[in-house]
Design an enzyme around this catalytic site. Structure first.
Site, PDB file in Angstrom:
ATOM      1  N   ASN A  89      32.892 -67.075 -25.381  1.00 16.98           N
ATOM      2  CA  ASN A  89      32.978 -66.770 -23.946  1.00 16.98           C
ATOM      3  C   ASN A  89      34.381 -66.370 -23.506  1.00 16.98           C
ATOM      4  OD1 ASN A  89      30.331 -66.950 -23.122  1.00 16.98           O
ATOM      5  ND2 ASN A  89      30.442 -69.120 -22.584  1.00 16.98           N
TER       6      ASN A  89
ATOM      7  N   LEU B 158      26.461 -75.366 -27.914  1.00 20.44           N
ATOM      8  CA  LEU B 158      26.588 -73.907 -28.007  1.00 20.44           C
ATOM      9  C   LEU B 158      28.002 -73.456 -28.355  1.00 20.44           C
ATOM     10  CD1 LEU B 158      24.410 -72.916 -24.913  1.00 20.44           C
ATOM     11  CD2 LEU B 158      23.789 -72.685 -27.319  1.00 20.44           C
ATOM     12  N   HIS B 159      28.963 -74.365 -28.378  1.00 23.38           N
ATOM     13  CA  HIS B 159      30.339 -74.052 -28.795  1.00 23.38           C
ATOM     14  C   HIS B 159      30.935 -72.897 -27.993  1.00 23.38           C
ATOM     15  CE1 HIS B 159      28.790 -76.515 -31.967  1.00 23.38           C
ATOM     16  NE2 HIS B 159      28.017 -75.561 -32.421  1.00 23.38           N
ATOM     17  N   CYS B 160      30.541 -72.775 -26.721  1.00 23.36           N
ATOM     18  CA  CYS B 160      31.030 -71.715 -25.830  1.00 23.36           C
ATOM     19  C   CYS B 160      30.685 -70.318 -26.358  1.00 23.36           C
ATOM     20  CB  CYS B 160      32.535 -71.822 -25.609  1.00 23.36           C
ATOM     21  SG  CYS B 160      33.053 -73.342 -24.794  1.00 23.36           S
ATOM     22  N   SER B 161      29.653 -70.225 -27.191  1.00 24.11           N
ATOM     23  CA  SER B 161      29.268 -68.932 -27.777  1.00 24.11           C
ATOM     24  C   SER B 161      27.765 -68.703 -27.672  1.00 24.11           C
ATOM     25  CB  SER B 161      29.703 -68.857 -29.246  1.00 24.11           C
ATOM     26  OG  SER B 161      31.091 -68.886 -29.366  1.00 24.11           O
TER      27      SER B 161
END
Length: 396
Positions: free
Chosen positions: A101, A341-344
């Site tokens: 992101n 989601l690991h910012c992805s």
């Protein structure tokens, strides 16, 4: 072995090399002045330390000149500077399906504002393969264009073929921005050899420095508008922003204590050899993946060959939410990871693991084989309980 087992280095590296703390302590004891802000000895000591850190990073990253490196507070700031500075108004931005992101949100912001359109080319999160023909076709379409891509996925660790993608972008006349958040410090990097216009990276991940530090590389001849203007300690007689790097991009007082630490981390990496770290991460990844091979209910994502990754493995256990797995192995085995989601979200959609995500294990220079084995035993125990339909609370 149980206890304090840190396998979340893709979020931030831990522990830091001893020299990092020593350098930050030295800053407070012997420097402490504002860099470039005065002529007294504490200000001069700070300026010298910042310059030394920049020189060490240039050596580590293969930059032709230290002035090609601007200090930022993280990779996100560097990416915003590069993306906003190079995005063509009324044009297109071409990116991949594996972006964090820190890339996607600036792109979507520009798209939402009507400045440009965003086109996403599929990249395989397990193999790193990307359709270079599709990449080329989109970049060569009529109208101005910008290319943006991650070097290594923060979800699976797989490396994308950045030099090949950069060659296509150059042929199409499109500037190219690279997110090296997971590759810097994990694999040997020569920034000029990547062929990118700009490369952003954090200081607190593979570069082993403290949080609040980052580096933006701008290739020779590449100039972008800074995100902000202000005091730089240089050309103070003018009310206009300096037009030279790195000062142009370093308004406000720098995080000198963090930069001292980052410089010490770069010295450690130069002495150790990033190639040795890459080999070590590949060995740890192989041990982890091999021990889980064939375990029922465990789905391991990412490249089968650790040599094309950066020490990251994502997985899921059938029937057990990844957040539950992460809590269990922390509470009962002392293994620290990251789930979700690991910012992805784009990467997880590409992998088919949205909207829940995965549990991610990410290794570092200090990770031991024993720690890998504890994590594997924990996952095997949880998977066995899931197969037997045991209540989650009794799995350990």
């Amino acid at each position: 072995m149980t206890g304090d087992i840190y396998l979340d280095n893709a979020t931030t590296s831990w522990p830091k090399p001893p020299g990092v703390l020593e350098a930050m302590k030295e800053f407070l004891e012997t420097a402490g002045g504002g860099p470039g802000r005065a002529g007294h000895h504490r200000s001069i000591a700070t300026s010298r330390g910042v310059s030394l850190a920049r020189e060490r990073l240039a050596d580590l990253l293969g930059a032709e000149s230290p002035d090609e490196l601007a200090f930022t507070k993280n990779a996100t700031e560097g990416l915003n500077v590069a993306i906003r500075g190079l995005a063509p108004t009324g044009g297109r931005i071409v990116t991949t399906s594996l972006e964090h992101n820190s890339v996607m949100r600036p792109l979507r912001f520009l798209e939402q504002r009507g400045d440009c359109s965003v086109e996403v080319v599929h990249a395989d999160g397990n193999t790193g393969e990307i359709d270079l023909d599709d990449w080329a076709a989109r970049l060569r379409a009529p109208g101005p264009c910008l290319a943006v891509a991650v070097h290594a996925s923060n979800v699976t660790g797989v490396l994308l073929p950045i030099p090949a993608m950069a060659a296509v972008a150059a042929d199409a006349g499109a500037p190219f921005v690279v997110d090296a958040s997971q590759s810097a410090g994990h694999i040997p990097l020569s920034l000029p050899a990547l062929g990118a216009s700009a490369v952003a990276m954090p200081g607190h991940k593979g570069l082993l420095g403290p949080m609040g530090t980052g580096v933006l590389y701008l290739a020779p001849g590449v100039e972008v508008e800074p995100l902000m203007q202000g005091g730089t300690g240089s050309r103070s007689e003018f009310e206009y922003q300096p037009d030279f790097a790195p000062d142009r991009y370093e308004s406000g007082t720098l995080n000198a204590i963090g930069i001292f630490g980052l410089g010490a981390a770069a010295e450690h990496l130069l002495a150790t050899g990033v190639d040795r770290i890459q080999t070590r991460l590949a060995e740890l990844t192989s041990r982890f993946r091999d021990a889980l091979a064939g375990v029922d209910a465990v789905t391991v994502l990412g490249p089968a060959d650790p040599a094309v990754g950066v020490g990251i493995v994502s997985l899921n256990i059938d029937g057990v939410p990844c957040a539950t797995v992460a809590r269990l192995i922390d509470d009962q085995w002392g293994v620290m990871t990251r789930a979700g989601l690991h910012c992805s979200p784009a990467a997880h959609r590409s992998l088919g693991t949205a909207p829940e995500g995965t549990i991610r294990f990410s290794f570092g220079e200090a990770t031991s084989e024993d720690e890998i084995d504890v994590a594997v035993d924990a996952l095997r125990t949880i998977a066995a309980g899931a197969r037997n339909a045991e209540p989650v609370r009794t799995l350990a």
